[in-house]
Design a protein around this motif. Structure first.
Motif, PDB file in Angstrom:
ATOM      1  N   TRP A 103       0.936  -1.034   0.211  1.00 32.67           N
ATOM      2  CA  TRP A 103      -0.037   0.013  -0.133  1.00 32.67           C
ATOM      3  C   TRP A 103       0.795   1.240   0.073  1.00 32.67           C
ATOM      4  O   TRP A 103       2.049   1.239   0.185  1.00 32.67           O
ATOM      5  N   GLN A 122      -4.928   0.725  -4.610  1.00 30.70           N
ATOM      6  CA  GLN A 122      -5.777   0.825  -5.731  1.00 30.70           C
ATOM      7  C   GLN A 122      -5.774  -0.345  -6.468  1.00 30.70           C
ATOM      8  O   GLN A 122      -4.875  -1.199  -6.525  1.00 30.70           O
ATOM      9  N   SER A 123      -6.863  -0.612  -7.376  1.00 33.00           N
ATOM     10  CA  SER A 123      -6.922  -1.779  -8.489  1.00 33.00           C
ATOM     11  C   SER A 123      -5.923  -1.497  -9.385  1.00 33.00           C
ATOM     12  O   SER A 123      -5.175  -0.621  -9.789  1.00 33.00           O
ATOM     13  N   SER A 124      -5.198  -2.745  -9.612  1.00 31.65           N
ATOM     14  CA  SER A 124      -4.116  -2.687 -10.521  1.00 31.65           C
ATOM     15  C   SER A 124      -3.886  -4.074 -11.232  1.00 31.65           C
ATOM     16  O   SER A 124      -4.609  -5.097 -11.217  1.00 31.65           O
ATOM     17  N   ASP A 125      -3.085  -4.304 -12.136  1.00 24.76           N
ATOM     18  CA  ASP A 125      -2.853  -5.506 -12.866  1.00 24.76           C
ATOM     19  C   ASP A 125      -2.743  -6.568 -11.899  1.00 24.76           C
ATOM     20  O   ASP A 125      -3.085  -7.926 -12.070  1.00 24.76           O
ATOM     21  N   THR A 127      -4.074  -6.703  -8.717  1.00 25.07           N
ATOM     22  CA  THR A 127      -5.368  -7.222  -8.131  1.00 25.07           C
ATOM     23  C   THR A 127      -6.289  -7.878  -8.991  1.00 25.07           C
ATOM     24  O   THR A 127      -7.071  -8.596  -8.693  1.00 25.07           O
ATOM     25  N   ARG A 128      -6.131  -7.268 -10.267  1.00 27.19           N
ATOM     26  CA  ARG A 128      -7.160  -8.004 -11.394  1.00 27.19           C
ATOM     27  C   ARG A 128      -6.760  -9.378 -11.677  1.00 27.19           C
ATOM     28  O   ARG A 128      -7.836 -10.022 -12.309  1.00 27.19           O
ATOM     29  N   ASP A 134     -12.755  -2.400 -10.210  1.00 29.56           N
ATOM     30  CA  ASP A 134     -11.737  -1.533 -10.008  1.00 29.56           C
ATOM     31  C   ASP A 134     -12.299  -0.609  -8.604  1.00 29.56           C
ATOM     32  O   ASP A 134     -13.216  -0.908  -8.232  1.00 29.56           O
ATOM     33  N   THR A 136     -10.726   1.759  -5.097  1.00 24.62           N
ATOM     34  CA  THR A 136      -9.886   2.497  -4.259  1.00 24.62           C
ATOM     35  C   THR A 136     -10.170   2.090  -2.860  1.00 24.62           C
ATOM     36  O   THR A 136     -11.361   2.464  -2.245  1.00 24.62           O
TER      37      THR A 136
END
Length: 295
Positions: A103, A122-125, A127-128, A134, A136
């Protein structure tokens, strides 16, 4: 372990009371304020320790836990998000991914009452890979005579979550917890429904219960340390009471064999039903901790 964290060399003095350090592979934020000491890792926005002035450590941290990139930390307050327990598929991390990712520290403030910190994920590659949404996610803490913790999730989705707090106790055999309500799901007994008769939980062996009608405040009565701790829950559906007991404790590499004797987990949670976050209204989960009195 906690003393080791406060002895780490300072990399950056962020404010008079807040410094950046490093423990093994992980960056750590250390708070040393007249009202309280505390520590975090940026991985997971993970609160490792909180000690109000004049009190014993309130949180428990395993001496065996690794501080390695991507590995969950055993103790303190893991953030379980966006699911609680095992993932929907076998290859998903238990209790979600938020506790295993780095974080950012995005805000900090201090005054005579304590230190406030805000962490952001934040969402990112990264987390996906686990979850398609998406988002925050903010984790806010205020450390002083009390410890305030809040998760705030922005986006459009449903989540389960928990503040999986490990409390330092003198001896689990001398611990009672009240304010849990009576009805619970017993995860040790195949998710069967159980009922307390007197509203008081003890921990004679492995215990893993999701309380369905908890009160606003759970109280940990610790006869060995001669104190009680109030755990005030906000925006929650459940409170989880967990202790691994002796057999499971021995099987866990990141816990001392007798580690179960010196902690109890009382978790502020939304486990039995999801929370909904919308564009207009974030999902929240929060807790306030305080050492209530000495018996």
């Amino acid at each position: 372990m906690i003393n080791k964290i406060f002895a780490l060399p300072v990399i950056e003095q962020i404010t008079p009371s807040v410094s950046l350090r490093k423990i093994d592979e992980l960056e750590a934020i250390v708070v040393d304020h007249p009202q309280a000491r505390g520590s975090f890792t940026l991985q997971g926005a993970h609160l490792l320790s909180w000690k109000p002035a004049g009190e014993e450590e309130v949180l428990w941290l395993s001496d065996n836990t690794p501080f390695q990139n991507g590995k969950a930390i055993r103790g303190g307050v893991p953030i379980c998000w966006p699911w609680f327990g095992p993932g929907a598929q076998a290859d998903l991390p238990a209790h979600g991914f938020a506790r295993n990712l780095p974080w950012a520290l995005t805000a900090h403030n201090e005054d005579e009452s304590g230190v406030s910190l805000t962490f952001e994920l934040q969402s990112s590659d990264a987390t996906r890979k686990y979850w398609p949404h998406d988002f925050t996610l903010y984790a806010r803490y205020k450390l002083g005579k009390t410890c305030e913790m809040e998760l705030e999730a922005h986006g459009e989705f449903e989540v389960n979550s928990a503040l999986h707090t490990y409390f330092n106790v003198g001896d689990i055999a001398d611990v009672k917890v009240s304010g849990l309500g009576n009805k619970y799901i017993d995860k040790v007994l195949n998710a069967s429904l159980g009922q307390l008769t007197d509203g008081v939980q003890t921990f004679p062996d492995r215990t893993d219960r999701v309380y369905l009608e908890p009160e606003e405040c759970s109280v940990i009565h610790d006869a060995s340390l001669n104190r009680s701790i109030d755990v005030i829950h906000h925006h929650h559906i459940n409170v989880v009471g967990w202790n691994p007991g002796p057999a499971l404790s021995v099987s866990m590499a990141d816990m001392p064999d007798e580690g179960y004797k010196t902690f109890v987990c009382i978790e502020t949670a939304c486990a039995s039903a999801p929370q909904k976050a919308t564009a207009d209204k974030p999902a929240r989960l929060a807790a306030t901790l305080r050492v209530a009195k000495k018996a």
